[in-house]
Structure formats: C-alpha cells, structure tokens
Design a protein around this motif. Structure first.
Motif, PDB file in Angstrom:
ATOM      1  N   ILE A  97      59.469 -34.194 -43.679  1.00  0.00           N
ATOM      2  CA  ILE A  97      58.302 -33.740 -44.441  1.00  0.00           C
ATOM      3  C   ILE A  97      57.916 -32.326 -44.041  1.00  0.00           C
ATOM      4  O   ILE A  97      57.644 -31.471 -44.884  1.00  0.00           O
ATOM      5  CB  ILE A  97      57.111 -34.697 -44.215  1.00  0.00           C
ATOM      6  N   LYS A  98      57.910 -32.067 -42.735  1.00  0.00           N
ATOM      7  CA  LYS A  98      57.389 -30.809 -42.213  1.00  0.00           C
ATOM      8  C   LYS A  98      58.377 -29.647 -42.298  1.00  0.00           C
ATOM      9  O   LYS A  98      57.970 -28.486 -42.298  1.00  0.00           O
ATOM     10  CB  LYS A  98      56.966 -30.990 -40.749  1.00  0.00           C
ATOM     11  N   THR A  99      59.675 -29.945 -42.334  1.00  0.00           N
ATOM     12  CA  THR A  99      60.689 -28.895 -42.257  1.00  0.00           C
ATOM     13  C   THR A  99      61.201 -28.520 -43.635  1.00  0.00           C
ATOM     14  O   THR A  99      61.494 -29.381 -44.458  1.00  0.00           O
ATOM     15  CB  THR A  99      61.880 -29.369 -41.385  1.00  0.00           C
ATOM     16  N   ASP A 100      61.289 -27.217 -43.868  1.00  0.00           N
ATOM     17  CA  ASP A 100      61.859 -26.736 -45.120  1.00  0.00           C
ATOM     18  C   ASP A 100      63.325 -27.161 -45.192  1.00  0.00           C
ATOM     19  O   ASP A 100      64.037 -27.127 -44.191  1.00  0.00           O
ATOM     20  CB  ASP A 100      61.743 -25.218 -45.192  1.00  0.00           C
ATOM     21  N   SER A 101      63.774 -27.552 -46.378  1.00  0.00           N
ATOM     22  CA  SER A 101      65.145 -28.048 -46.514  1.00  0.00           C
ATOM     23  C   SER A 101      66.174 -26.992 -46.130  1.00  0.00           C
ATOM     24  O   SER A 101      67.264 -27.311 -45.662  1.00  0.00           O
ATOM     25  CB  SER A 101      65.397 -28.526 -47.950  1.00  0.00           C
ATOM     26  N   ALA A 102      65.817 -25.708 -46.313  1.00  0.00           N
ATOM     27  CA  ALA A 102      66.732 -24.633 -45.937  1.00  0.00           C
ATOM     28  C   ALA A 102      66.928 -24.576 -44.428  1.00  0.00           C
ATOM     29  O   ALA A 102      67.960 -24.107 -43.947  1.00  0.00           O
ATOM     30  CB  ALA A 102      66.203 -23.296 -46.446  1.00  0.00           C
ATOM     31  N   ASP A 103      65.928 -25.043 -43.687  1.00  0.00           N
ATOM     32  CA  ASP A 103      66.035 -25.096 -42.232  1.00  0.00           C
ATOM     33  C   ASP A 103      66.638 -26.422 -41.766  1.00  0.00           C
ATOM     34  O   ASP A 103      67.289 -26.481 -40.723  1.00  0.00           O
ATOM     35  CB  ASP A 103      64.652 -24.926 -41.587  1.00  0.00           C
ATOM     36  N   LYS A 288      68.990 -16.465 -39.827  1.00  0.00           N
ATOM     37  CA  LYS A 288      68.194 -17.173 -40.829  1.00  0.00           C
ATOM     38  C   LYS A 288      67.131 -18.052 -40.171  1.00  0.00           C
ATOM     39  O   LYS A 288      65.979 -18.077 -40.596  1.00  0.00           O
ATOM     40  CB  LYS A 288      69.099 -18.010 -41.743  1.00  0.00           C
ATOM     41  N   GLN A 289      67.548 -18.796 -39.151  1.00  0.00           N
ATOM     42  CA  GLN A 289      66.599 -19.636 -38.435  1.00  0.00           C
ATOM     43  C   GLN A 289      65.551 -18.776 -37.728  1.00  0.00           C
ATOM     44  O   GLN A 289      64.369 -19.113 -37.711  1.00  0.00           O
ATOM     45  CB  GLN A 289      67.340 -20.504 -37.411  1.00  0.00           C
ATOM     46  N   ALA A 290      65.990 -17.672 -37.136  1.00  0.00           N
ATOM     47  CA  ALA A 290      65.055 -16.773 -36.460  1.00  0.00           C
ATOM     48  C   ALA A 290      64.044 -16.220 -37.451  1.00  0.00           C
ATOM     49  O   ALA A 290      62.842 -16.137 -37.169  1.00  0.00           O
ATOM     50  CB  ALA A 290      65.821 -15.631 -35.791  1.00  0.00           C
ATOM     51  N   SER A 291      64.528 -15.840 -38.636  1.00  0.00           N
ATOM     52  CA  SER A 291      63.640 -15.325 -39.676  1.00  0.00           C
ATOM     53  C   SER A 291      62.591 -16.364 -40.078  1.00  0.00           C
ATOM     54  O   SER A 291      61.406 -16.040 -40.250  1.00  0.00           O
ATOM     55  CB  SER A 291      64.469 -14.918 -40.907  1.00  0.00           C
ATOM     56  N   ALA A 292      63.031 -17.612 -40.214  1.00  0.00           N
ATOM     57  CA  ALA A 292      62.101 -18.684 -40.595  1.00  0.00           C
ATOM     58  C   ALA A 292      61.020 -18.889 -39.536  1.00  0.00           C
ATOM     59  O   ALA A 292      59.849 -19.105 -39.859  1.00  0.00           O
ATOM     60  CB  ALA A 292      62.874 -19.979 -40.822  1.00  0.00           C
ATOM     61  N   ARG A 293      61.395 -18.815 -38.254  1.00  0.00           N
ATOM     62  CA  ARG A 293      60.412 -19.004 -37.184  1.00  0.00           C
ATOM     63  C   ARG A 293      59.422 -17.837 -37.142  1.00  0.00           C
ATOM     64  O   ARG A 293      58.229 -18.038 -36.933  1.00  0.00           O
ATOM     65  CB  ARG A 293      61.132 -19.131 -35.837  1.00  0.00           C
ATOM     66  N   TYR A 294      59.914 -16.603 -37.327  1.00  0.00           N
ATOM     67  CA  TYR A 294      59.004 -15.455 -37.370  1.00  0.00           C
ATOM     68  C   TYR A 294      58.036 -15.580 -38.553  1.00  0.00           C
ATOM     69  O   TYR A 294      56.856 -15.241 -38.452  1.00  0.00           O
ATOM     70  CB  TYR A 294      59.797 -14.153 -37.493  1.00  0.00           C
ATOM     71  N   SER A 295      58.542 -16.069 -39.683  1.00  0.00           N
ATOM     72  CA  SER A 295      57.698 -16.244 -40.861  1.00  0.00           C
ATOM     73  C   SER A 295      56.595 -17.275 -40.598  1.00  0.00           C
ATOM     74  O   SER A 295      55.445 -17.098 -41.010  1.00  0.00           O
ATOM     75  CB  SER A 295      58.558 -16.676 -42.049  1.00  0.00           C
ATOM     76  N   GLU A 296      56.955 -18.369 -39.897  1.00  0.00           N
ATOM     77  CA  GLU A 296      55.952 -19.369 -39.517  1.00  0.00           C
ATOM     78  C   GLU A 296      54.880 -18.755 -38.627  1.00  0.00           C
ATOM     79  O   GLU A 296      53.686 -19.011 -38.806  1.00  0.00           O
ATOM     80  CB  GLU A 296      56.627 -20.520 -38.763  1.00  0.00           C
ATOM     81  N   ALA A 297      55.320 -17.946 -37.665  1.00  0.00           N
ATOM     82  CA  ALA A 297      54.369 -17.289 -36.771  1.00  0.00           C
ATOM     83  C   ALA A 297      53.450 -16.364 -37.559  1.00  0.00           C
ATOM     84  O   ALA A 297      52.252 -16.254 -37.272  1.00  0.00           O
ATOM     85  CB  ALA A 297      55.123 -16.507 -35.697  1.00  0.00           C
TER      86      ALA A 297
END
Length: 394
Positions: A97-103, A288-297
C-alpha cells in the motif's frame, strides 16, 4: 482474488467462511434492557456491534484491498499488527500500500493474458512467489479495483528473479513425467491443507487461505509475551540506526512508522535524515531508488515548512533520475513560486530604497534559480545604486 463470475455469491461465501474460521456464530446480542417488552408491544431492538477478532481483521484487510480500499485496509492491518507485530504477511500488505509500484517492482516486464479461472492473486503466486502480492501487481498495472479483471485482459508481470525463472521454465518445458510429478506434489499439498472451508480457497487462492488458517487464535494473542512494536519503539530504533549510520535500517523503520500514522513535525525530521542518508548510499548503485528517496524527503520538508531544503531534495532527485516526473514537476513549481516570492520582496525593498534587503532577496532568487535574468539585472542596479549613495555620503 475474487473471480468476475458469480462475484456477489462468492463474496457472501467468503464472509461466511471467515466467521466459520474464527469460531464465531452469527447471532445478535442484546442487553437485558433491550429485550422485547411483555405487554404486547414490540420494543425497539438494537444490535450490539461485535469487536472483530484478529483473524477477521486480516481477512477484512484483504477484502478491502480486493476492491482497492486502501485506507480501510490500513486501519485493519494496523489493528492486526498491534496484536501480531511480527506478521510478515501483514507487513508485506502494508508495504504494498505504502510503496510506489515503481519502487516495489523493477521497471522491466513481460505481458500475459488473463485466462479463465485466473486472477491477479493466482498470477502473483505463480510469477512473484506469493498470492499476497496481488495488490502490488494491481498497482503495477494501474488497476484501481483488483476484483474487476476480465478474461483476456493483458497483465504486465514485473521481471523479478522469480518471474524470470518461471518464464524461462515456461519457454523451456520439462519432460512430461517431471511435470506430472510436480502436479501430484502440488495436489498433495492442497489436500493436506488445514483450511476449514473450501470456499475460502476458491475465493482467495490456497496460499491466502492457508495464511488465514494459520493466524493465531485470540487466546494465543492474549498469551503472547513478545514485545509489541509501537510508534515510540520505532522512533527509538530510527534514532539508534541513524547514530550508527545504518540509514537503510532507519529508512525501513520510517516506512513502518508511516504505517502507524505517527509522522509529526519532529518525527518527519528524523525521517528526512534517514531517507537522505539512505539516498546518498543508493546514489552510487541505484539512481532511481535514490531519486525516489530524495523526493520523499522533499515532500516531508514541504510538510515541515522547509521550502529551501525541499527544493534542494527535488533538484537532486531530478538530477539523479531524469524520468522522475514528479520530482521534476515539484522542483519547477517550487522553484518558480519561491523565486517569484523573493523577487517581489526585493522589488518592494528597492522601491523603499532599502537596498541591503533588496540585494539580500535578489541573491536568494539567484540561489533558487540561477537563470533568473530579471533578478540578475536588478541586483546589479541595486549594488550600483548602493555604491553611489555610499560615495555621496563620503
């Protein structure tokens, strides 16, 4: 997963099966004051709502996800995890539920067409190793209501290691005798199941039914002495992980903390530290994963009112992954809004001949957007005017 045909009938069957599994009887409870009066007039009878058992909460969560009702599922999963904090399956559903499918899944995929008798849960079990990943598979395919799939519908299967292995085996079939032996083993496994009601197996697939049957009883939950995970314990674990520079663990605990709905201004600051620390580590191996984490921050910094920090997060996220459309949009919108704000303040100060404030704000504009041509021109004018006035005073 619920099959399309006879879905209403099967929905009724699974509800009955759930109560059968938990040993509950569908009886109405009334207080002594609510019994019908004996004077011939029928008094109003009010049902006393029953508290859901642990098993029923897990099943309810699955039912909600079947229809794409995330918030309702989260409520049931959170309640379940307070009783059974080490349940891998409940945590797995929460992560979906919490995680984007791309991640959650790799971008690469192959497609299959849904055949008669198949569902997202059967495909998940076959290609992803667990029927419980049906909701992540639905999100991966932009299916809002996992219960509404049709025979012949094209379904994208993410290329996980398990999916690759299964796909390879399909393309290179084994000798017939081996296949027959595997089918016999699978059939024996199904027959040995302790699931009480076959309707549950038919509805949710054997694997989900077995998980429901293996859930702890109310008595076992009451007697359980292991430590229960709480929001406070997770916060302490995040702090400890950050102090030890174990940002991956800290980020994982942040995900759990989100499931508790316990992200406040203070805990978001911890989460930002964990996410950015983990993102820096990921940047070397998985941009890509790093980008997603920075975006969350960045999102969390915005919620905390830290616009400059959020802009910095979005800029790094966009640089790491040019395909991160959300980070790029957030960067551009936030950059424009902030640059315009400081530009207006600088212009107002310039008109008041408060040159120090004007220069300070135009420098902020250029820090936010180095390509802001108007700010650069006005900044030079303000500096020149300030120099002239200082010369006149001398």
């Amino acid at each position: 997963m619920i099959n399309i045909r006879d879905s209403k009938v099967k929905y009724c069957i699974v509800i009955a099966a759930v109560f059968s599994l938990s040993g509950c009887k569908l009886t109405e409870n009334f207080t002594s004051s609510e019994k019908p009066e004996t004077n011939g007039e029928q008094a109003e009878v009010r049902k006393v709502p029953k508290e859901l058992s642990t098993k029923q909460r897990f099943v309810k969560a699955i039912e909600h996800l079947e229809f794409g009702r995330e918030q309702e599922a989260i409520v049931q999963l959170q309640a379940y995890l307070t009783k059974v904090p080490k349940s891998r399956n409940a945590k797995e559903l929460m992560a979906q539920i919490k995680t984007d499918s791309a991640d959650y899944f790799p971008n690469e995929s192959f497609s299959v067409n849904l055949e008669s008798g198949e569902s997202l849960s059967t495909l998940s079990r076959k290609y992803l190793g667990s029927a419980l990943k049906f909701y992540a598979l639905a999100k991966y395919n932009d299916i809002k209501n996992p219960s509404r799939v049709n025979v012949g519908q094209e379904i994208k299967i993410p290329l996980t290691d398990k999916a690759v292995a299964v796909r390879t085996a399909e393309q290179n079939p084994q000798p017939q005798e081996v296949v027959v032996e595997q089918e016999a083993m699978e059939e024996k496994k199904v027959e040995s199941s302790t699931v009480a009601d076959s309707a549950v197996s038919e509805m949710m697939t054997q694997e989900i039914a077995e998980e429901i049957d293996s859930l702890p009883s109310e008595e076992m939950v009451a007697q359980e002495t292991q430590e229960v995970v709480t929001a406070d314990s997770l916060i302490n674990e995040i702090v400890t992980a950050i102090e030890q520079n174990d940002y991956q663990t800290a980020a994982q605990k942040v995900r759990q903390l989100e499931g508790f709905g316990a992200l406040t201004s203070e805990t978001r600051s911890l989460a930002i530290t964990a996410l950015t620390g983990y993102a820096k580590e990921l940047a070397e191996t998985d941009t890509k994963q790093a980008s997603a984490r920075y975006s969350e921050a960045g999102d969390m910094n915005l919620m905390n009112g830290e616009s400059m920090a959020a802009l910095s997060n979005f800029k790094i996220a966009a640089d790491l992954d040019p395909e991160n459309a959300i980070a790029i949009e957030n960067r551009d919108v936030l950059q424009k809004d902030m640059a315009d704000k400081f530009h207006r303040e600088a212009s107002s100060a310039f008109r008041r001949q408060d040159l120090d404030v004007a220069i300070k704000n135009w420098n902020k504009v250029l820090e936010i957007d180095p390509q802001h041509s108007s700010a650069r021109v006005y900044l030079e004018q303000a500096k020149e005017l300030k120099t002239r006035l200082e010369n006149l005073n001398n």
